[in-house]
Write a protein that holds these residues in place. Structure first.
Motif, short mmCIF file in Angstrom:
data_model
loop_
_atom_site.label_atom_id
_atom_site.label_comp_id
_atom_site.label_asym_id
_atom_site.label_seq_id
_atom_site.Cartn_x
_atom_site.Cartn_y
_atom_site.Cartn_z
N UNK A 1 3.04 -3.32 -6.15
CA UNK A 1 3.64 -2.20 -6.85
C UNK A 1 2.56 -1.24 -7.33
N UNK A 2 2.71 0.03 -6.95
CA UNK A 2 1.65 1.01 -7.23
C UNK A 2 2.17 2.16 -8.08
N UNK A 3 1.43 2.50 -9.14
CA UNK A 3 1.64 3.77 -9.83
C UNK A 3 0.51 4.68 -9.36
N UNK A 4 0.88 5.83 -8.82
CA UNK A 4 -0.15 6.69 -8.25
C UNK A 4 -0.07 8.11 -8.76
N UNK A 5 -1.21 8.62 -9.23
CA UNK A 5 -1.27 10.02 -9.64
C UNK A 5 -1.60 10.88 -8.43
N UNK A 6 -1.98 10.23 -7.34
CA UNK A 6 -2.13 10.94 -6.06
C UNK A 6 -0.75 11.17 -5.55
N UNK A 7 -0.46 12.38 -5.09
CA UNK A 7 0.91 12.58 -4.67
C UNK A 7 1.21 11.90 -3.34
N UNK A 8 2.49 11.74 -3.10
CA UNK A 8 2.93 10.88 -2.01
C UNK A 8 2.33 11.27 -0.67
N UNK A 9 2.30 12.58 -0.40
CA UNK A 9 1.82 13.03 0.91
C UNK A 9 0.38 12.59 1.16
N UNK A 10 -0.38 12.39 0.07
CA UNK A 10 -1.79 12.07 0.23
C UNK A 10 -2.10 10.59 0.06
N UNK A 11 -1.05 9.77 -0.03
CA UNK A 11 -1.34 8.33 -0.12
C UNK A 11 -0.40 7.50 0.74
N UNK A 12 0.83 7.98 0.91
CA UNK A 12 1.82 7.18 1.64
C UNK A 12 1.36 6.84 3.07
N UNK A 13 0.83 7.80 3.84
CA UNK A 13 0.45 7.47 5.21
C UNK A 13 -0.57 6.33 5.28
N UNK A 14 -1.54 6.33 4.37
CA UNK A 14 -2.55 5.28 4.42
C UNK A 14 -1.98 3.96 3.92
N UNK A 15 -1.03 4.03 3.00
CA UNK A 15 -0.37 2.80 2.53
C UNK A 15 0.48 2.21 3.64
N UNK A 16 1.09 3.06 4.45
CA UNK A 16 1.86 2.56 5.60
C UNK A 16 0.96 1.79 6.55
N UNK A 17 -0.26 2.31 6.72
CA UNK A 17 -1.21 1.60 7.59
C UNK A 17 -1.57 0.24 6.99
N UNK A 18 -1.69 0.22 5.67
CA UNK A 18 -1.99 -1.03 4.97
C UNK A 18 -0.88 -2.04 5.21
N UNK A 19 0.36 -1.59 5.10
CA UNK A 19 1.50 -2.48 5.32
C UNK A 19 1.51 -3.01 6.76
N UNK A 20 1.22 -2.10 7.68
CA UNK A 20 1.17 -2.46 9.09
C UNK A 20 0.16 -3.58 9.33
N UNK A 21 -0.98 -3.45 8.68
CA UNK A 21 -2.09 -4.38 8.90
C UNK A 21 -1.88 -5.73 8.22
N UNK A 22 -1.35 -5.68 6.99
CA UNK A 22 -1.35 -6.90 6.17
C UNK A 22 0.03 -7.50 5.98
#
Lengths: 346, 539
Positions: free
Chosen positions: A34-55
């Motif tokens: 669970x993540x609270x992010x001050x980075x807006x979604x467009x600038x973090x979601x794509x890389x988090x998707x890659x994280x999910x893909x990998x792990x």
């Protein structure tokens, strides 16, 4: 009698909470984070998707203003579901740490590849990317030989020629806070007053607006973060690219302390329940793949030195940056804002 | 029973306000002194000027439009009748971004001027969009429908015989408007003004972008910049003082005229030729500026970024936004109805200030309400866990914080004022002797409410539902902080992109907010028209 009631009460509460929480389908994932992010979604979601893909770790995300998210963590207390906090400046991480909302990043996560000034001395947070704030000038109207340091922007020759955004903006606050740390409060206040005296217009708009104003001739110099310029240079819109290409970057203070930088960073929440997943996420964010993604997609500088820069970043040139511990920038933030209030920086 | 429930619900709604006001208990004097010496005066004067400017602006535009469109018929007047509501669906910060893009020094309009006349920077004067004046204009352009809607109902309700009687005594049309129609509609106009002013006071997006220091931008600045949530809340508490004044003025105007006259509406006067064209042009101007022009600009941006969006990511945005707005609208209007009716039934024991207090939330910035909601609910959750742990050895975790319930609750606190404004004005048009008449005919009070009140209240109820719906669609700061994991709305999306200065990418979600808002607006118009036609037929 009591045990039965106990059971019913439990079921009742469990049903109640599952009804209350809007549950998104979770099938197929064993682990979550669970993540609270001050980075807006467009600038973090794509890389988090890659994280999910990998792990195979599912990511649950809430984005928002850093201080508001910190407030939420505070009021949720020990039951807070959040595992990691992502912010776009060091000050907020330092604030969360001082409020006792973070914990030490375990030694399993290697932070050795990150420059020591970009990591909290107690390992409560680490930087993920660097963001530089240099001078930008109109190629056709300013001779870069006339530029030198941030302090020199208070010279009379720049009267009515400088554009910069409001002092409400965190980038200006941390830039000023860093100056307080390095030049002292008095000298910084003199500097702020001199800068305000040279403003071309009352501060308004964002960093891109300052760059546009330089291109349009309203001012000759802007102070802005590089990733805005990088984004404009890579825009799909030709007019925007033309604007960005009529402006060049000057790296100030290269002979002394270096240009001001801030970071985006991450901390593990004090009451994190998915600690292993949080560790995995931090390690992933410091991996070459994630570091490169930020450089390519958002024009930010990697914190891991070995990672290659994008062509747009290379074209802006290399630079020396400030080396003060970033957490002091966070600590001096309030002083910086008061100082800018006194200097009349709107 | 319902009186007890009244106070309970009121207490619940006032909880966040209580959190804000209780912040005054331990002031940080050195910080307050610093603010007082440097920026506080700016905050006060800018906030007051903004509110007054927007109030005057929406009153003039909204009331004139309502008058013109109820009294005259001309080419396009029926179409304009409903187009005039649409600017409501436009978030103020989006229109601010749009106009800045157009009118700023580096925008196309000034570039064109410079290219055509060979001017340089400083050679000519051009109004600066990013200023207090600009903020007033932007907010006026999207908030005038508040006055328009309420004033339109008021003008429609004014009876035909009133005008005829006036005409027979030689009262000219202009005199009729200024001496009779306007004063009669005044409470409705002021109610709309109050809403617009409160919304202007709570605005953050526009003033932050324009660099105008108001109380609300000061709240953010103090909290985020100085790290002092306490002082930020204290600033918000001072803001509530200004709001008290607004509400007090609004109530005063209500006292003057308790009951609007009821009767048959009259046929609008047909305008043709130059007069008709002039009227059509004048009436379409605010709609053009507040809605059509920004929509054209947004559409042109949206088209160029359309390939970046996938429907799979987009559909949940739309459905979550609409669902949240729908649930909240229903719940809020029910609450407002309950409060207004209980007040009507127990006039003696429920003072008007109780209702007024419930409206305070509208003027508080969303983020302040978010804190006001987070703190007590978080406290409740933690206490509940301690309780269940002690008695049952079980901890359910957070059962309120971080759920949709919290979000809907925060919206209700913020928007119940909008619903109340309409239920209250609606109820005022039902005179006590109507109730008496129903009762004398042997209809019980519940039945009377259902059969007599409902048809009369219907337009007010629908307007209330619609306005809350659209307001929730646009709401941002509270949504950002309070939403559960993975819940996204169109406003969040539009705002995140716009704040990151990717205005062109933000265009599509912004347009979608407008589109989702239009559908219920169409519904409202149909209802209003039916309502008005009914009056017309009776004439």
């Amino acid at each position: 009698m009591l045990p039965e009631f106990h059971l019913k009460f439990k079921t009742l509460l469990a049903t109640l909470s599952s009804v209350l929480v809007l549950v998104t389908p979770t099938a197929g994932f064993a682990d979550e984070i669970n993540i609270y992010s001050a980075r807006n979604e467009a600038l973090i979601k794509p890389i988090l998707d890659k994280f999910t893909e990998k792990t195979d770790i599912k990511v649950n995300l809430v984005t928002g203003k850093a201080d508001a998210l910190i407030s939420r963590m505070q009021s949720e207390g020990q039951f807070s579901p959040v595992d990691v906090l992502v912010t776009t400046d060091a000050g907020r991480l330092a604030r969360a740490k001082s409020m006792g909302l973070t914990q030490i990043i375990p030694n399993e996560v290697s932070l050795s590849s990150v420059n020591a000034t970009l990591v909290d001395p107690d390992r409560h947070w680490t930087a993920l990317t660097k963001r530089a704030r240099p001078i930008m000038y109109a190629k056709d109207r300013v001779d870069p030989a006339t530029l030198s340091t941030m302090e020199a922007l208070t010279d009379a020759q720049w009267k009515g020629r400088i554009c910069i955004r409001s002092s409400s903006n965190i980038y200006n606050q941390s830039m000023t806070a860093a100056l307080i740390e390095q030049l002292g409060e008095q000298a910084t206040e003199q500097w702020a007053k001199g800068l305000v005296a040279n403003f071309a217009r009352p501060p308004a708009g964002g960093d891109r607006d300052q760059i546009r104003a330089v291109a349009a001739g309203q001012c000759d110099i802007a102070v802005a973060n590089t990733y805005y310029l990088a984004g404009m240079r890579e825009s799909q819109d030709k007019a925007t690219r033309d604007v960005a290409n009529s402006v060049a970057v000057f790296w100030p203070n290269q002979d002394d302390r270096g240009v001001h930088i801030n970071i985006s960073g991450i901390a593990i929440a004090k009451h994190a329940k998915n600690l292993a997943q949080a560790e995995a996420l931090i390690s992933f964010m410091l991996s070459e793949e994630a570091q490169q993604w930020y450089a390519q997609t958002n024009g930010e500088y990697p914190v891991v030195d070995a990672v290659a820069w994008s062509d747009t970043l290379k074209a802006m040139g290399t630079f020396k940056h400030e080396s003060i511990p970033l957490q002091t920038v966070g600590e001096k933030n309030a002083d910086a804002l008061k100082l800018m209030d006194r200097a009349g920086w709107k | 029973m319902s009186r007890i429930l009244f106070w309970l619900l009121l207490g619940l709604i006032l909880l966040p306000l209580g959190v804000v006001l209780s912040s005054i208990a331990n002031p940080d004097f050195s910080l307050l002194q610093h603010l007082y010496q440097t920026v506080l005066l700016d905050y006060v004067s800018n906030s007051v000027l903004l509110a007054v400017g927007v109030g005057v602006g929406v009153a003039i535009i909204g009331a004139s439009l309502a008058w013109a469109l109820t009294q005259y018929s001309f080419y396009g007047s029926r179409l304009l009748g409903w187009l005039a509501v649409l600017p409501l669906a436009m978030p103020a910060y989006i229109i601010a971004y749009t106009y800045t893009g157009l009118l700023d020094y580096s925008g196309p309009v000034q570039q064109f001027l410079r290219a055509t006349f060979d001017w340089q920077y400083g050679d000519y004067w051009f109004p600066n969009v990013r200023s207090l004046g600009g903020a007033i204009v932007m907010m006026t352009l999207v908030l005038f429908p508040y006055v328009y809607l309420l004033a339109r109902n008021a003008f429609t309700a004014q009876s035909h015989s009133l005008r005829e009687a006036s005409a027979s005594m030689g009262v000219t049309r202009w005199h009729y408007f200024s001496r009779i129609a306007w004063p009669l509609a005044w409470p409705a106009i002021v109610a709309g003004m109050a809403l617009a002013m409160m919304e202007a006071l709570a605005d953050y997006g526009t003033v932050a972008y324009f660099g105008v220091s108001t109380f609300t931008s000061g709240v953010f600045r103090t909290w985020f910049g100085m790290g002092s949530r306490q002082t930020a809340l204290q600033l918000a508490a001072m803001l509530t003082l200004i709001v008290f004044v607004v509400i007090w003025l609004e109530q005063r105007s209500r006292h003057k005229v308790r009951h609007a006259t009821k009767g048959n509406a009259r046929e609008p006067v047909r305008l043709t030729g130059l007069k008709g064209m002039g009227m059509a042009l004048a009436c379409s101007l605010p709609v053009f500026l507040g809605f059509i022009l920004p929509v054209i600009q947004l559409s042109s941006w949206a088209v160029s970024y359309l390939p970046d969006w996938s429907w799979q990511d987009y559909a949940p945005l739309v459905s979550q936004s609409v669902m949240l707005a729908g649930i909240t609208a229903l719940a809020t209007v029910l609450l407002a109805l309950f409060l207004s009716y209980t007040k009507r039934w127990y006039t003696a024991s429920i003072p008007q200030w109780a209702i007024n207090l419930a409206s305070m939330g509208y003027a508080l910035p969303g983020i302040v309400i978010a804190v006001g909601v987070l703190v007590p609910l978080g406290f409740f959750d933690i206490k509940l866990n301690a309780f269940t742990n002690a008695w049952f050895g079980y901890q359910p975790g957070l059962i309120l914080s971080g759920t949709m319930v919290v979000l809907v609750f925060a919206y209700m606190v913020r928007f119940v004022a909008v619903a109340l404004q309409h239920t209250q004005t609606g109820l005022q048009t039902i005179t006590p002797n109507m109730d008496d008449a129903a009762r004398s005919l042997g209809v019980g009070s519940v039945k009377a409410t259902w059969r007599v009140h409902l048809p009369i209240m219907k337009p007010s109820l629908i307007a209330a539902l619609l306005l809350v719906f659209v307001d929730v669609l646009k709401e941002l700061p509270a949504t950002l902080v309070l939403r559960p994991f993975n819940v996204n709305t169109l406003a969040v999306k539009a705002y995140e992109l716009a704040m990151d200065e990717r205005l062109q990418q933000a265009a599509l979600p912004a347009l979608s907010i407008v589109l989702c808002g239009i559908l219920p607006v169409l519904l409202l118009i149909r209802q209003l028209r039916k309502h008005e036609d009914k009056y017309a037929k009776r004439a």
